[in-house]
Design an enzyme around this catalytic site. Structure first.
Site, PDB file in Angstrom:
ATOM      1  CG  ASP A   1     -63.145  35.279   6.608  1.00  0.00           C
ATOM      2  OD1 ASP A   1     -62.294  36.172   6.425  1.00  0.00           O
ATOM      3  OD2 ASP A   1     -64.362  35.517   6.650  1.00  0.00           O
TER       4      ASP A   1
ATOM      5  CE1 TYR B   1     -68.256  43.889   7.084  1.00  0.00           C
ATOM      6  CE2 TYR B   1     -68.572  41.519   6.946  1.00  0.00           C
ATOM      7  CZ  TYR B   1     -67.744  42.608   7.129  1.00  0.00           C
ATOM      8  OH  TYR B   1     -66.413  42.419   7.356  1.00  0.00           O
TER       9      TYR B   1
ATOM     10  CE  LYS C   1     -63.952  42.666   8.814  1.00  0.00           C
ATOM     11  NZ  LYS C   1     -63.640  41.415   8.102  1.00  0.00           N
TER      12      LYS C   1
END
Length: 272
Positions: free
Chosen positions: A33, A153, A184
Site C-alpha cells: 500500500d 501504530y 498489525k
C-alpha cells in the site's frame, strides 16, 4: 482454526482460512500500500511483478489499495489472498498521520477481497476520527462476514518511542476493543516485552516489518523472535519487495513462520 474460536461468523472464518495457513495457523502478509503514502517506490513500480514474486515465494496474502486489484492481479499459478486497504494518507500531506477512509467494505467484496484493513495512528492529533472509523467499519465487516485487520501504530506528539512496550500494548488492545479481528503493530524489540503485548490483546497480532533492515539475518531474527513471543505472523513490505531476491526472502520468512526453522536454515532460501 483455534485462534479464531471466538469468531462465530462463518463468512469471516471462510475468508480467514484463505489468508492463514491451515496447518500452522499463521500468516505471511506482504503489504503493498506504500504507493499512496510514499509514491512509486522501487520494488512496487510494477505491482504484478511484485505480486507474482511473493506468491511464488509462498506468501499467504498481499495487501494494497484498489489499484493493486486492477494492476496487480496475477490470474495464474498459486493462489494468494487479497486484503484491500481502506485508509489513505500521504507523506507530503500537512498532517501525514491523518488517515481517511477511501473505499467501502461492499466495494472490497465486489473486488474479491478476503479481508480489509484500516490504519490507525494512536496518539495522532486526529486519532479520534480514526477510532470512530474503525469502530463503525467493524460493524459493517461483521454484517458482511469480512475479516478486519487494524494497523495500530503509536504515532503522535506524545509518542516518544513507537516501539515502547506500554504504548504498543495499548495500541493493540485498542484495536481489538474496537472490533478488529487481527492486529498489525510494531514489534517491541525483545521476546519478553512482546509476550506481554500478545497476552494483553484478545485478537491475534502480526508484526509490522518496520524500516528496511541492514541485513537479512537481522530481519529474519526479528521474525523468529516475534514468532517465539506469540505473534500470529508477519506483515512486511519494504524488507520484502525491495529485496534483491523477493521470492527468496518471502520463502525464508515462510519457513520461519510456518515451519519454525532456524534463521541460518531460512537464509538458504535466498539465492541472490
Amino acid at each position: 482454526m483455534k485462534m479464531f474460536d471466538n469468531i462465530k461468523n462463518v463468512g469471516k472464518l471462510i475468508r480467514l482460512e484463505r489468508i492463514f495457513d491451515k496447518k500452522s495457523e499463521k500468516t505471511v502478509i506482504i503489504p503493498m500500500d506504500h504507493g499512496v503514502s510514499s509514491g512509486p517506490l522501487e520494488g512496487i513500480k510494477d505491482m504484478r511483478i511484485a505480486t507474482n514474486a511473493v506468491a511464488d515465494g509462498g506468501a499467504n496474502a498481499v495487501l494494497g489499495h484498489k489499484g493493486l486489484v486492477r494492476h496487480g492481479h496475477r490470474g495464474y499459478g498459486r493462489d494468494i489472498g487479497l486484503i484491500v486497504h481502506m485508509s489513505a494518507g500521504t507523506s507530503i500531506s500537512p498532517d501525514p498521520n491523518k488517515k481517511v477512509i477511501v473505499t467501502t467494505v461492499e466495494d472490497a467484496l465486489r473486488m474479491g477481497a478476503d479481508a480489509v484493513s484500516l490504519h490507525v495512528n494512536v496518539g495522532a492529533e486526529t486519532d479520534f476520527e480514526m477510532y470512530r472509523d474503525l469502530g463503525l467499519i467493524s460493524e459493517t465487516c461483521e454484517y458482511w462476514g469480512m475479516p478486519l485487520i487494524a494497523m495500530m501504530y503509536p504515532r503522535g506528539p506524545k509518542i516518544k518511542d513507537e516501539r515502547d512496550p506500554e504504548v504498543v500494548a495499548h495500541a493493540a488492545r485498542l484495536g481489538a476493543e474496537l472490533g478488529a479481528d487481527i492486529i498489525k503493530t510494531n514489534y517491541t524489540g525483545d521476546i519478553d516485552s512482546f509476550k506481554d503485548v500478545v497476552k494483553g490483546c484478545p485478537a491475534p497480532i502480526v508484526i509490522a516489518g518496520g524500516p528496511k533492515t541492514n541485513t537479512d539475518e537481522e530481519f529474519l531474527q526479528m521474525v523468529k523472535d516475534a514468532m517465539h513471543a506469540g505473534s500470529a505472523g508477519v506483515a512486511s513490505g519494504r524488507n520484502v519487495f525491495q529485496h534483491k531476491d523477493v521470492r527468496g526472502i518471502t520463502s525464508a520468512i515462510c519457513k520461519i513462520v510456518h515451519e519454525d526453522v532456524e534463521v541460518k536454515e531460512a537464509l538458504n532460501e535466498i539465492k541472490i
